[in-house]
Design a protein around this motif. Sequence first.
Motif, PDB file in Angstrom:
ATOM      1  N   HIS B  35      48.989  44.972  41.947  1.00  0.00           N
ATOM      2  CA  HIS B  35      48.810  45.493  40.436  1.00  0.00           C
ATOM      3  C   HIS B  35      47.918  46.585  41.222  1.00  0.00           C
ATOM      4  O   HIS B  35      47.008  45.725  41.347  1.00  0.00           O
ATOM      5  CB  HIS B  35      49.118  45.225  39.386  1.00  0.00           C
ATOM      6  CG  HIS B  35      50.303  44.166  38.319  1.00  0.00           C
ATOM      7  ND1 HIS B  35      50.731  44.998  37.704  1.00  0.00           N
ATOM      8  CD2 HIS B  35      50.940  43.615  39.764  1.00  0.00           C
ATOM      9  CE1 HIS B  35      52.802  44.035  37.874  1.00  0.00           C
ATOM     10  NE2 HIS B  35      52.517  43.432  39.132  1.00  0.00           N
ATOM     11  N   TRP B  36      47.452  47.318  39.802  1.00  0.00           N
ATOM     12  CA  TRP B  36      45.665  47.951  39.720  1.00  0.00           C
ATOM     13  C   TRP B  36      45.689  47.987  37.929  1.00  0.00           C
ATOM     14  O   TRP B  36      46.731  48.747  37.978  1.00  0.00           O
ATOM     15  CB  TRP B  36      45.777  48.657  40.410  1.00  0.00           C
ATOM     16  CG  TRP B  36      45.597  49.107  41.874  1.00  0.00           C
ATOM     17  CD1 TRP B  36      46.378  49.748  42.528  1.00  0.00           C
ATOM     18  CD2 TRP B  36      44.868  48.860  41.773  1.00  0.00           C
ATOM     19  NE1 TRP B  36      45.789  49.711  43.877  1.00  0.00           N
ATOM     20  CE2 TRP B  36      44.228  48.931  43.674  1.00  0.00           C
ATOM     21  CE3 TRP B  36      43.080  48.400  42.274  1.00  0.00           C
ATOM     22  CZ2 TRP B  36      43.587  49.130  45.478  1.00  0.00           C
ATOM     23  CZ3 TRP B  36      42.645  48.662  43.734  1.00  0.00           C
ATOM     24  CH2 TRP B  36      42.553  48.571  44.311  1.00  0.00           C
ATOM     25  N   VAL B  37      44.855  48.048  37.877  1.00  0.00           N
ATOM     26  CA  VAL B  37      44.537  47.441  36.449  1.00  0.00           C
ATOM     27  C   VAL B  37      42.966  48.011  35.754  1.00  0.00           C
ATOM     28  O   VAL B  37      41.865  47.941  36.999  1.00  0.00           O
ATOM     29  CB  VAL B  37      43.905  46.164  35.999  1.00  0.00           C
ATOM     30  CG1 VAL B  37      43.800  46.273  34.488  1.00  0.00           C
ATOM     31  CG2 VAL B  37      46.033  45.288  35.916  1.00  0.00           C
ATOM     32  N   ALA B  40      38.165  51.288  30.938  1.00  0.00           N
ATOM     33  CA  ALA B  40      37.335  52.465  31.056  1.00  0.00           C
ATOM     34  C   ALA B  40      36.410  51.885  30.637  1.00  0.00           C
ATOM     35  O   ALA B  40      36.101  51.130  29.480  1.00  0.00           O
ATOM     36  CB  ALA B  40      38.502  53.336  30.142  1.00  0.00           C
ATOM     37  N   PRO B  41      35.164  52.034  30.680  1.00  0.00           N
ATOM     38  CA  PRO B  41      33.848  52.609  30.139  1.00  0.00           C
ATOM     39  C   PRO B  41      33.716  52.034  28.030  1.00  0.00           C
ATOM     40  O   PRO B  41      34.792  52.907  27.407  1.00  0.00           O
ATOM     41  CB  PRO B  41      33.120  53.428  29.543  1.00  0.00           C
ATOM     42  CG  PRO B  41      33.101  54.006  30.984  1.00  0.00           C
ATOM     43  CD  PRO B  41      34.639  53.762  31.064  1.00  0.00           C
ATOM     44  N   GLY B  42      33.617  50.765  27.465  1.00  0.00           N
ATOM     45  CA  GLY B  42      33.582  50.245  25.828  1.00  0.00           C
ATOM     46  C   GLY B  42      35.598  50.109  25.768  1.00  0.00           C
ATOM     47  O   GLY B  42      35.562  49.952  24.662  1.00  0.00           O
ATOM     48  N   LYS B  43      36.359  49.642  27.180  1.00  0.00           N
ATOM     49  CA  LYS B  43      37.522  50.651  26.103  1.00  0.00           C
ATOM     50  C   LYS B  43      38.460  48.968  26.802  1.00  0.00           C
ATOM     51  O   LYS B  43      37.676  48.338  27.747  1.00  0.00           O
ATOM     52  CB  LYS B  43      38.376  51.279  26.479  1.00  0.00           C
ATOM     53  CG  LYS B  43      37.763  52.694  26.333  1.00  0.00           C
ATOM     54  CD  LYS B  43      38.224  53.055  24.572  1.00  0.00           C
ATOM     55  CE  LYS B  43      37.077  53.983  24.703  1.00  0.00           C
ATOM     56  NZ  LYS B  43      37.464  54.901  22.917  1.00  0.00           N
ATOM     57  N   GLY B  44      39.658  48.294  26.597  1.00  0.00           N
ATOM     58  CA  GLY B  44      40.073  47.281  26.923  1.00  0.00           C
ATOM     59  C   GLY B  44      40.933  47.271  28.048  1.00  0.00           C
ATOM     60  O   GLY B  44      40.704  48.900  28.774  1.00  0.00           O
ATOM     61  N   LEU B  45      41.808  46.390  28.519  1.00  0.00           N
ATOM     62  CA  LEU B  45      42.351  46.711  30.008  1.00  0.00           C
ATOM     63  C   LEU B  45      43.288  47.261  29.821  1.00  0.00           C
ATOM     64  O   LEU B  45      43.783  47.811  28.662  1.00  0.00           O
ATOM     65  CB  LEU B  45      42.975  45.623  29.690  1.00  0.00           C
ATOM     66  CG  LEU B  45      41.720  43.795  31.047  1.00  0.00           C
ATOM     67  CD1 LEU B  45      42.070  42.729  30.432  1.00  0.00           C
ATOM     68  CD2 LEU B  45      40.353  44.392  31.758  1.00  0.00           C
ATOM     69  N   GLU B  46      43.984  48.101  29.969  1.00  0.00           N
ATOM     70  CA  GLU B  46      45.075  49.137  30.989  1.00  0.00           C
ATOM     71  C   GLU B  46      45.992  48.842  32.490  1.00  0.00           C
ATOM     72  O   GLU B  46      44.872  49.174  33.182  1.00  0.00           O
ATOM     73  CB  GLU B  46      45.083  50.858  31.041  1.00  0.00           C
ATOM     74  CG  GLU B  46      45.910  51.416  31.076  1.00  0.00           C
ATOM     75  CD  GLU B  46      45.333  52.942  30.983  1.00  0.00           C
ATOM     76  OE1 GLU B  46      46.290  53.949  30.958  1.00  0.00           O
ATOM     77  OE2 GLU B  46      44.290  53.286  31.459  1.00  0.00           O
ATOM     78  N   TRP B  47      47.062  48.714  31.967  1.00  0.00           N
ATOM     79  CA  TRP B  47      47.326  48.529  33.319  1.00  0.00           C
ATOM     80  C   TRP B  47      47.797  49.701  34.336  1.00  0.00           C
ATOM     81  O   TRP B  47      47.836  50.557  33.259  1.00  0.00           O
ATOM     82  CB  TRP B  47      49.652  47.416  33.113  1.00  0.00           C
ATOM     83  CG  TRP B  47      49.899  47.841  34.111  1.00  0.00           C
ATOM     84  CD1 TRP B  47      49.936  46.880  35.576  1.00  0.00           C
ATOM     85  CD2 TRP B  47      51.274  48.408  35.072  1.00  0.00           C
ATOM     86  NE1 TRP B  47      51.065  47.078  36.315  1.00  0.00           N
ATOM     87  CE2 TRP B  47      51.750  48.239  36.147  1.00  0.00           C
ATOM     88  CE3 TRP B  47      51.506  50.085  33.904  1.00  0.00           C
ATOM     89  CZ2 TRP B  47      52.288  49.128  36.133  1.00  0.00           C
ATOM     90  CZ3 TRP B  47      53.105  49.784  34.019  1.00  0.00           C
ATOM     91  CH2 TRP B  47      53.432  50.188  35.467  1.00  0.00           C
ATOM     92  N   VAL B  48      47.442  50.497  34.856  1.00  0.00           N
ATOM     93  CA  VAL B  48      47.762  51.671  36.063  1.00  0.00           C
ATOM     94  C   VAL B  48      49.174  51.406  36.813  1.00  0.00           C
ATOM     95  O   VAL B  48      49.445  52.503  36.666  1.00  0.00           O
ATOM     96  CB  VAL B  48      46.733  51.291  37.020  1.00  0.00           C
ATOM     97  CG1 VAL B  48      46.556  53.024  38.066  1.00  0.00           C
ATOM     98  CG2 VAL B  48      45.744  51.584  36.056  1.00  0.00           C
ATOM     99  N   ALA B  49      49.219  50.110  38.043  1.00  0.00           N
ATOM    100  CA  ALA B  49      50.441  50.414  38.738  1.00  0.00           C
ATOM    101  C   ALA B  49      51.074  49.390  39.029  1.00  0.00           C
ATOM    102  O   ALA B  49      49.818  48.002  39.286  1.00  0.00           O
ATOM    103  CB  ALA B  49      50.285  51.512  40.172  1.00  0.00           C
ATOM    104  N   VAL B  50      52.370  49.081  39.406  1.00  0.00           N
ATOM    105  CA  VAL B  50      52.597  48.045  39.993  1.00  0.00           C
ATOM    106  C   VAL B  50      53.567  47.899  41.619  1.00  0.00           C
ATOM    107  O   VAL B  50      53.788  49.138  41.928  1.00  0.00           O
ATOM    108  CB  VAL B  50      53.499  47.185  39.434  1.00  0.00           C
ATOM    109  CG1 VAL B  50      54.496  47.857  39.080  1.00  0.00           C
ATOM    110  CG2 VAL B  50      53.728  46.022  40.443  1.00  0.00           C
ATOM    111  N   ILE B  51      53.704  47.731  42.814  1.00  0.00           N
ATOM    112  CA  ILE B  51      53.795  47.506  43.290  1.00  0.00           C
ATOM    113  C   ILE B  51      55.013  46.283  43.847  1.00  0.00           C
ATOM    114  O   ILE B  51      53.892  44.946  44.322  1.00  0.00           O
ATOM    115  CB  ILE B  51      53.304  48.088  45.544  1.00  0.00           C
ATOM    116  CG1 ILE B  51      54.267  48.118  46.465  1.00  0.00           C
ATOM    117  CG2 ILE B  51      52.056  47.078  45.728  1.00  0.00           C
ATOM    118  CD1 ILE B  51      53.134  49.133  47.083  1.00  0.00           C
TER     119      ILE B  51
END
Lengths: 110, 118
Positions: B35-37, B40-51
């Motif tokens: 995965h890519w997670v 952003a500055p000052g923000k929480g974790l966000e899932w981006v993509a999976v393979i």
Amino acid sequence: SYVLTQPPSVSVAPGKTARITCGGNNIGSKNVHWYQKKPGQAPVLVIFYDFDRPSGIPERFSGSNSGNTATLTISRVEAGDEADYYCQVWDSNGDHPNWVFGGGTKLTVL
Amino acid sequence: QVQLVESGGGVVQPGGSLRLSCATSGFSFSAYAMHWVRQAPGKGLEWVAVISYDGSNKYYTDSVKGRFTISRDNSKNTLYLQINSLRTEDTAVYYCARETGATDFDCWGQGTVVTVSS
């Protein structure tokens, strides 16, 4: 899409118990994972499958999950536990699978 | 031991492109979904993509669909993220992460910083 709700902050004195909640619709039916994130460092998995601990994670870290709330409990809190904590689930509804994180909770050790 | 090392981040103008890499070692890369997670500055974790382990299945969060492409080269034990049409809101630290197979991420890289700014 599925939403996880965490309190922005929790404060606790050293040696006391911290409880960080993660709310979601019927979250008790999902597997909840928890991560510790310190500034400038990679996230660390501290609880998986609601209450299991990876090797190397102290027994002070525990988890529970029921109904609409999952909880990460840190007993005998230490200064080194100060960090952001994130809950995470896998949501299979919708048109594609989603890995969802809560907004994070900043744990402050007083 | 297990290692994941990201690279390829940088400063890019809006509309630009970057290719992120995640070099891995210490485990059987071809057996794991990756995965890519991002954060952003000052923000929480966000899932981006999976393979998936063999590259046959790929999924993306809605905000990056059509702009980001995840891929892998199992012969090189490396994960990639091609990011096009960059927006200021894509500014973040990008982490690669290994999925255990049970929907959690047990190993993470140190991250690579992407800054989108004119």
